[in-house]
Structures are given as structure tokens and as C-alpha cells.
Design an enzyme around this catalytic site. Structure first.
Site, PDB file in Angstrom:
ATOM      1  N   LYS A 167       0.843  -1.206   0.000  1.00  0.00           N
ATOM      2  CA  LYS A 167       0.000   0.000   0.000  1.00  0.00           C
ATOM      3  C   LYS A 167       0.880   1.260   0.000  1.00  0.00           C
ATOM      4  O   LYS A 167       0.530   2.267  -0.636  1.00  0.00           O
ATOM      5  CB  LYS A 167      -0.933  -0.018   1.212  1.00  0.00           C
ATOM      6  CG  LYS A 167      -1.845   1.214   1.316  1.00  0.00           C
ATOM      7  CD  LYS A 167      -2.831   1.256   0.175  1.00  0.00           C
ATOM      8  CE  LYS A 167      -3.823   2.382   0.131  1.00  0.00           C
ATOM      9  NZ  LYS A 167      -3.818   3.463   1.032  1.00  0.00           N
ATOM     10  N   GLU A 174       0.654   6.794  -6.526  1.00  0.00           N
ATOM     11  CA  GLU A 174      -0.473   7.754  -6.531  1.00  0.00           C
ATOM     12  C   GLU A 174       0.053   9.208  -6.542  1.00  0.00           C
ATOM     13  O   GLU A 174      -0.452  10.056  -7.283  1.00  0.00           O
ATOM     14  CB  GLU A 174      -1.286   7.461  -5.280  1.00  0.00           C
ATOM     15  CG  GLU A 174      -2.542   8.251  -5.056  1.00  0.00           C
ATOM     16  CD  GLU A 174      -3.200   7.789  -3.740  1.00  0.00           C
ATOM     17  OE1 GLU A 174      -3.670   6.643  -3.669  1.00  0.00           O
ATOM     18  OE2 GLU A 174      -3.223   8.580  -2.779  1.00  0.00           O
TER      19      GLU A 174
HETATM   20  O1  LIG Z   1      -4.374   5.893   1.136  1.00  0.00           O
HETATM   21  C1  LIG Z   1      -4.990   6.795   0.619  1.00  0.00           C
HETATM   22  C2  LIG Z   1      -5.386   6.749  -0.802  1.00  0.00           C
HETATM   23  O2  LIG Z   1      -4.882   5.637  -1.445  1.00  0.00           O
HETATM   24  C3  LIG Z   1      -5.322   7.973   1.464  1.00  0.00           C
HETATM   25  O3  LIG Z   1      -6.285   8.797   0.928  1.00  0.00           O
HETATM   26  C4  LIG Z   1      -4.096   8.711   1.875  1.00  0.00           C
HETATM   27  O4  LIG Z   1      -4.365   9.526   2.952  1.00  0.00           O
HETATM   28  C5  LIG Z   1      -3.508   9.559   0.771  1.00  0.00           C
HETATM   29  O5  LIG Z   1      -2.221   9.958   1.106  1.00  0.00           O
HETATM   30  P1  LIG Z   1      -1.820  11.483   1.276  1.00  0.00           P
HETATM   31  O6  LIG Z   1      -2.743  12.060   2.329  1.00  0.00           O
HETATM   32  O7  LIG Z   1      -0.396  11.467   1.720  1.00  0.00           O
HETATM   33  O8  LIG Z   1      -2.020  12.163  -0.053  1.00  0.00           O
END
Ligand SMILES: O=C(CO)[C@H](O)[C@H](O)COP(=O)(O)O
Length: 311
Positions: A167, A174
Site C-alpha cells: 500500500k 499515486e
Molecule cells: O491511502 C490513501 C489513498 O490511497 C489515502 O487517501 C491517503 O491519505 C492519501 O495519502 P496522502 O494524504 O499522503 O495524499
């Protein structure tokens, strides 16, 4: 199957609803009595059928998760299984699992992706733990994951820690994807003489193109709601997983320029008047007598006029 859910916020509450819709019995507990179905954690544990009680934890990563695990350690019995579904660091999982294993309590870590859309669309799940525990929990995983082939929405990635390691990498990716779409957005927006409708261009990329994706779909949605993104300030927080990804990359000497750049872009977003950039401007002035903008002019952005350069 009957499972307990600890933490009924945006994620845990929605996951509980999806589980129930799939026929899984769920008892929900939240530290906030207004959200909780059971007054205390010990009463919550007592509602779950034995042997092999199953409890899914969905509270903020770090100390809040550890506090719940410590309390559960005193309430659960040998053979019970705890699923840590928050965004814990994979090494924290290994420590937590070792603490629970001493009492014979099982531990599975699951990275959960899908955000607020997961209740209806299903959640992508990445699990770490022993095969026997994963098999015990398969009805729960099947209820939570999207419809379709199991291997396209669920993986038993490896031993404890593997779920959250996967993850963490997912979240690093992401960051990079979002940053790439964002930079494309700015480039399109910068040429409104050529591109009067940025949303239309993003929209046309949704089918057939190499860059189609769910994040692109969400980009189209965001631009449709607020074409200039005028209601949103360019300030981006981070929850830590991008940092962990980069620390891991440094430890293993794995080059991750895109993910690092995306994280640092977030840091830059919080510095509209960056001390480092003031220092660069000051140095240019020192060595070359180059003009600087005054404090009053701060915030005036844009491309410098090359003709005005004295270099
Ligand atoms: O796990 C997630 C999405 O996959 C969460 O929304 C996570 O909080 C996103 O990370 P960040 O706040 O660092 O942008």
C-alpha cells in the site's frame, strides 16, 4: 461470518456498510460514543462469536492504532485475529504482530485503497499475514473488494507487513500520477489562447488514450465542478506514506525521482514565499546585480520576459 469493526469514520463506516450489504454481520465500535454501536471496547469484543473472533481496525495510523491494539491485547484470546486496515507503516505492523503473537493473537495487515468511493465500487486490498488467517478472512475480503476476478482487487502479498508495504508503494505511485496530471493541467491552462476548455481535453483522454485512468476521471470531475479550480488553494498536505516510500527507496538505493519530486512539490505548495527561493534571488543579486522582486511584489507569478534579462 461475523466481524467487528473498530473506527467508524469515513473509511470504516463505509466499509461496514459494504460488508453488511454483502451479508456479513458486523458490530461497529468507535471511540466517539455518538458513532459507536457499543459503549466500550470490552462490550464490543463480547458481542463477537468465538472461537476465532475477527476484528478489523480502521483508525488513524500510528499511536491511535497502537493504543487500540494494546487494549485489544488484553481482551482477546488465543486464535482471535486482528486485521489492521489503516495506513500503518509496515515495520509498525511487524512490531504489533510480535506483541500480539506472544498471546497467541493473530495479525493480518491490509492496505485498503478506494477512498470514499469504495463503499459502492469496492476496495482494492493488499494483505499481509499467514495463509491460514487470510483464508479465514476470505469472505470479508471478497465482500470488500470490487466485483470481478479476485486477483484484480485482492492480493495476499506476503507475510505480515507485506500488505502495508504494497500500500505504501501504491501511494507513492499515486503521488507521481497525481503530480503528472496536475502539471499537465497547468500546461493546458497556461495556453488559454489555444486551449479554451481544459476540461474538454482531459475529458477526451478518458477513452482510448494511453493516459486514461481513474485518477484522470476524477480530474475531469474536479475541473467540471470548478473549471479554474478557483475555490481550492494550491496547498497540499501529506499523510506520510510518500515520505516512507522515499525513505525505503533511499535505504535500498532505489532511484525514485518522480515520487520524490511529487512529494517535494507538496512541500513547495506550503511555501508561497520560500526562504530558499529568496536566498537564490539574493545570491543572483549578489553575484550579478540581478533584479529582485520586493516583498510587496511577492505573489506576482509568471514567466520572466527574456528581453528584460541582463545575463
Ligand atoms: O491511502 C490513501 C489513498 O490511497 C489515502 O487517501 C491517503 O491519505 C492519501 O495519502 P496522502 O494524504 O499522503 O495524499
Amino acid at each position: 461470518m461475523h466481524i467487528g469493526m473498530v473506527g467508524l469514520g469515513r473509511m470504516g463506516g463505509n466499509m461496514m456498510e459494504r460488508l453488511r450489504a454483502a451479508g456479513i454481520t458486523v458490530t461497529g465500535y468507535d471511540a466517539n460514543p455518538e458513532n459507536s454501536e457499543v459503549p466500550t471496547l470490552s462490550e464490543f469484543v463480547a458481542t463477537l462469536p468465538q472461537p476465532r473472533r475477527a476484528i478489523w481496525i480502521m483508525v488513524p495510523a500510528g499511536d491511535p492504532t497502537t493504543a487500540v491494539l494494546n487494549e485489544l491485547a488484553g481482551l482477546l484470546d488465543e486464535g482471535d485475529v486482528v486485521v489492521e486496515g489503516g495506513n500503518s507503516h509496515f515495520e509498525r505492523d511487524q512490531e504489533n504482530a510480535a506483541m500480539l503473537f506472544e498471546k497467541g493473537i493473530r495479525y493480518v495487515d491490509v492496505g485498503v485503497s478506494g477512498g470514499i468511493w469504495g463503499r459502492d465500487n469496492g476496495y482494492g486490498l493488499m494483505a499481509g499475514g499467514d495463509q491460514e488467517d487470510i483464508e479465514h478472512l476470505l469472505p470479508v475480503f471478497d465482500a470488500l473488494r470490487p466485483e470481478g476476478p479476485r486477483e484484480e482487487g485482492f492480493v495476499h502479498a506476503g507475510p505480515v507487513g507485506a500488505g502495508h508495504y504494497s500500500k505504501m508503494v501504491h501511494n507513492g505511485i499515486e503521488y507521481g500520477l497525481m503530480q503528472a496530471y496536475a502539471e499537465g493541467y497547468q500546461l493546458l491552462e497556461a495556453r488559454d489562447d489555444l486551449i479554451p476548455d481544459v476540461g474538454a481535453v482531459f475529458g477526451a483522454w478518458r477513452r482510448g488514450t494511453v493516459v486514461r485512468s481513474w485518477l484522470l476521471d476524477l480530474m475531469v470531475r474536479a475541473v467540471k465542478e470548478d473549471p479554474g479550480l478557483d475555490d481550492i488553494r494550491g496547498w497540499v498536505e501529506d499523510s506520510g506514506e510518500g515520505r516512507w516510500t522515499i525513505v525505503e527507496a533511499i535505504d535500498g538505493a532505489v532511484p525514485v525521482p518522480v515520487i520524490s519530486g511529487a512529494l517535494f512539490a507538496r512541500f513547495s505548495s506550503r511555501q508561497p514565499n520560500s526562504p530558499a527561493m529568496r536566498a537564490v534571488a539574493a545570491l543572483r543579486k549578489q553575484f550579478g546585480g540581478h533584479a529582485v522582486r520586493s516583498a510587496e511584489e511577492q505573489g506576482a507569478a509568471g514567466t520572466p520576459d527574456p528581453a528584460a534579462s541582463d545575463e
